[in-house]
Design an enzyme around this catalytic site. Structure first.
Site, PDB file in Angstrom:
ATOM      1  N   GLU A   1      22.589 -19.625  18.920  1.00 12.98           N
ATOM      2  CA  GLU A   1      21.751 -18.586  19.523  1.00 12.98           C
ATOM      3  C   GLU A   1      21.944 -18.443  21.021  1.00 12.98           C
ATOM      4  OE1 GLU A   1      20.607 -20.635  17.174  1.00 12.98           O
ATOM      5  OE2 GLU A   1      19.835 -19.337  15.578  1.00 12.98           O
TER       6      GLU A   1
ATOM      7  N   HIS B   1       9.222 -20.908  11.451  1.00  6.76           N
ATOM      8  CA  HIS B   1       9.732 -19.554  11.204  1.00  6.76           C
ATOM      9  C   HIS B   1       8.661 -18.472  11.283  1.00  6.76           C
ATOM     10  CE1 HIS B   1      13.028 -21.877   9.496  1.00  6.76           C
ATOM     11  NE2 HIS B   1      13.712 -20.799   9.197  1.00  6.76           N
TER      12      HIS B   1
END
Lengths: 417, 328
Positions: free
Chosen positions: B60, B129
């Site tokens: 990322e 998440h």
């Protein structure tokens, strides 16, 4: 994966042409004198924050930057005055940036760690260790995407090779066949932690192998060795569309920054490396080859010192950025973007922004006072002028400033903060 | 106007902008061959090819950083991160680089980058998440932050984000991906950043809903009208930076009450920020303390009954509104 690194160093020791050779020498001397003077200006409190000098690393800078075309991108770290100078940025503007003045390369916004010159494709110094690697890959992606054959040269230190971005970026650059050269300037220390204490594999050029990035090495104390190796790496990146990792082995003669008592290394070690001074060694070879007459180096030195004198005068005479510019360039304004809050436009009236402006004015006045005090000290001509003695905070006029330590490195000394 | 799902509206925005401008490209994890973890990028690889729809490794920080570098050198990258939780891995590139570079280098370069990602609870994805972190990005000067709650805004704001010259944090919502709504077909339709939407007019109380909570706030407002004779004005700020504070303050001056509903955590949240701004700017108009309804102050639990009570639903909003009347 046969690389130049495998060939013997002496195979590539051809001196450049006379004019080039003299230009290289002059540029290394300019960087040396610039850095020394920056150190002195720091001691006189004309330069704030942290100051990381590249004294001892001049060959890695000039050898590498001179291997680039004008259109190639160069991106560096917080130790990047020399890279900007080698790229052709005026010492006036680099010094003015150190002084926090409007004529600085970044208008006084970035300081020593964040030099930038978009016109020369010097894409910045960065204060986050390893932060510039992904940016470099992105620039190389742009070149690839736009169908140009520009190469990006990404310079970082041995310490950065332990950041996650190192592995992530090398993998992606190899995967996408990006034209980028990763140059690790191995100056033996990540701040105060020596190579063997921070890296399990100390041959840093080997650390790309697992990512499919071939490695090369060069003697970073020798511009005649650094230049062709980087040149070959850049050519391969350009022609073969693949990243290359080059390790330049070098040493910084000064501390990590100006506030570094250097307890992690011995004077003897520093002295040993100083014997390999890249400028003296190169000058001597030029004399031997007849490219430099006896006494000419002194004349060159006078020239660069005069240039640095002018840079200091320029920086001194440049204005501080006006308080009302505080909010400029946070955003690109215009078009559809409107309704700002906490930015500027809404500041009138009830928002505290007006107070912020006033405070900025006061700070501006304080900075002015600061500068005047510095000028007073200047007149007294303290022994800080000797430069070499002013490495650490203790023996300078800046003894009251916070000392840099592992956990404060990179900390922002924001005014009033 | 055609009806589209939120994810289809996002897809249309990406497609139209990629057709319009060759410099726009998208990259992210599984956005190509896989067609996107939430199918937002469905079909784009087929249409635009691998040069402009780039599957990336799971890296990322580097993906975002490459977007920054590409944006600095003439491209307009749109980076997809699979969830907002994963964006924390890219925090250095987002905050220290994307948000900072234009200012730090005295305006010499622009960073026209969009980072898209979904947030939100409700799918039992547990504590890594499911969070809602618009407040983290709202905190950062140099970033624009969009939180679209309708398919129309999803399209209009994403198109605006791609055309904007600033780095934009574009926060989608997992629950909203399947929601339908009218979406203008016009390829020149672009929503304004810094323009709040009044979703429902009312005189009694102002409810400001963030992201998916704008939807929850509307449902609560209907309930308030039907069961409690309270007419709530519902405001969806749509972007948090820039923030259309004028619309909010004007509404509060009319209703004299303000409630902020958000899915994120209470401390240092969007509501905390808005409450401060409202009391700074409309203190004299307030008949009750500014109230907040927020996500629970904890990592999101997995188990369904626990998860469901850990973020706001209509009853909490209704109760909070009624409390502002009782407390006075």
């Amino acid at each position: 994966m046969a690389t130049r690194a495998e060939s013997k160093k002496k195979d590539r020791e051809d001196l450049p042409e006379r004019d080039d050779a003299r230009a290289w020498l002059r540029q290394m001397m300019l960087i040396r004198r610039f850095e020394e003077r920056a150190g002195q200006m720091y001691a006189k409190a004309k330069v704030g924050g942290f100051l990381h000098l590249a004294i001892g690393e001049e060959a890695t800078i000039v050898g590498a930057v001179r291997a680039l075309r004008d259109e190639d991108y160069l991106i560096s770290t917080y130790r990047s005055h020399g890279h900007a100078l080698a790229r052709g940025t005026s010492p006036d503007n680099v010094m003015a940036e150190l002084f926090g003045k409007v004529d600085g390369t970044s208008g006084g916004r970035g300081g020593s760690m964040h030099i930038f010159d978009v016109g020369r494709r010097f894409m910045g110094g960065y204060g986050i260790v390893g932060g510039n690697l992904p940016l470099a890959a992105g620039m190389a992606l742009s070149s690839d995407y736009q169908g140009t054959d520009d190469v990006t040269l990404c310079v970082f230190g041995d310490g950065a090779s332990n950041q996650g971005t190192f592995g992530e970026t090398l993998n992606l650059a190899a995967l996408w066949k990006l034209p980028v050269v990763f140059m690790v300037t191995n100056n033996q220390f990540g701040m105060g932690t020596s190579l063997e204490r921070h890296s399990a594999v100390t041959d840093l050029h080997r650390r790309g192998e697992g990512f499919g990035v071939p490695g090369m090495t060069c003697d970073g104390m020798d511009v005649v060795d650094t230049h062709p190796v980087i040149g070959e790496a850049v050519a391969r990146a350009r022609d073969e569309r693949q990243p290359i990792l080059v390790e330049a082995i070098t040493y910084r003669f000064r501390g990590h920054s100006m506030a570094d008592p250097e307890e992690y290394r011995t004077k003897e070690q520093v002295e040993e490396w100083r014997k390999k001074d890249p400028i003296e060694a190169f000058a001597q070879r030029l004399e031997e080859a007849g490219h430099l007459e006896e006494g000419e180096q002194d004349k060159l030195d006078e020239e660069v010192v005069a240039q640095i004198d002018e840079a200091v005068q320029f920086a001194d005479e440049s204005d501080f950025p006006p308080p009302e510019s505080l909010y400029d360039d946070i955003y690109v304004l215009g078009g559809q973007v409107k309704g700002w809050y906490s930015v500027d436009e809404r500041s009138a009236g009830v928002h505290k922004g007006e107070d912020e402006r006033e405070m900025a004015g006061e700070l501006g006045a304080r900075s002015q006072l600061h500068a005047e005090t510095a000028r007073e000290l200047d007149k007294k001509d303290t022994k800080a002028d000797d430069g070499e003695d002013s490495d650490t905070a203790e023996n300078t006029d800046r003894g009251d400033l916070p000392k840099e330590s592992a956990d404060s490195d990179g900390a922002n000394q924001s005014p009033g903060g | 106007m055609p009806v589209m799902r939120y994810r289809e509206a996002l897809n249309a925005a990406l497609r139209e902008e990629m057709q319009r401008d060759e410099d726009v490209f998208i990259m992210g994890e599984d956005i190509g061959v896989f067609n996107g973890a939430f199918k937002v990028t469905n079909g784009l690889l087929k249409e635009f090819g691998e040069k402009r729809v780039r599957d990336t490794p799971i890296s990322e920080n580097t993906i975002v950083g490459m977007g920054v570098g590409a944006a600095m050198t003439g491209l307009r990258p749109v980076v997809e991160l699979m969830t907002i939780n994963f964006s924390l891995l890219a925090m250095d590139q987002i905050v220290n680089h994307a948000a900072t570079i234009h200012y730090m280098f005295g305006g010499q370069v622009r960073v026209p980058l969009v980072v898209r990602m979904p947030q939100g609870a409700g799918h039992q994805l547990g504590p890594t998440h499911s969070h809602s972190w618009e407040a983290l990005y709202l905190h950062v000067p140099g970033l624009l932050v969009a939180v679209p709650s309708t398919p129309e805004d999803a399209k209009g704001l994403l198109k605006a984000a791609i055309r904007d010259d600033n780095p934009v944090i574009f926060i989608e919502h997992e629950y909203l991906y399947g929601q339908r709504g009218d979406v203008p077909e016009d390829e020149d339709f672009v929503a304004d950043f810094g323009q709040a939407a009044i979703r429902r007019e009312g005189d009694d109380v102002t409810i400001i809903g963030i992201s998916r909570m704008a939807v929850t706030a509307q449902k609560a407002a209907e309930q308030l009208a039907q069961e409690h004779e309270v007419e709530a004005e519902v405001i969806d700020p749509r972007t948090l930076r820039p923030l259309d504070l004028d619309t909010i303050v004007k509404s509060v001056e009319k209703t004299n009450r303000a409630i902020i509903v958000e899915e994120g955590w209470p401390h240092g949240g969007v509501g905390a920020n808005l409450a401060a701004l409202i009391q700074e700017q409309a203190f004299d108009y307030l008949d009750a303390p500014v109230a907040r309804v927020t996500g629970a102050d904890l990592p999101m639990p997995y188990s369904k009954p626990l998860e469901q009570i850990a973020f706001p639903h209509e009853p909490q909003v209704v109760e909070a509104v009624l409390a502002t009347f009782r407390d006075v």
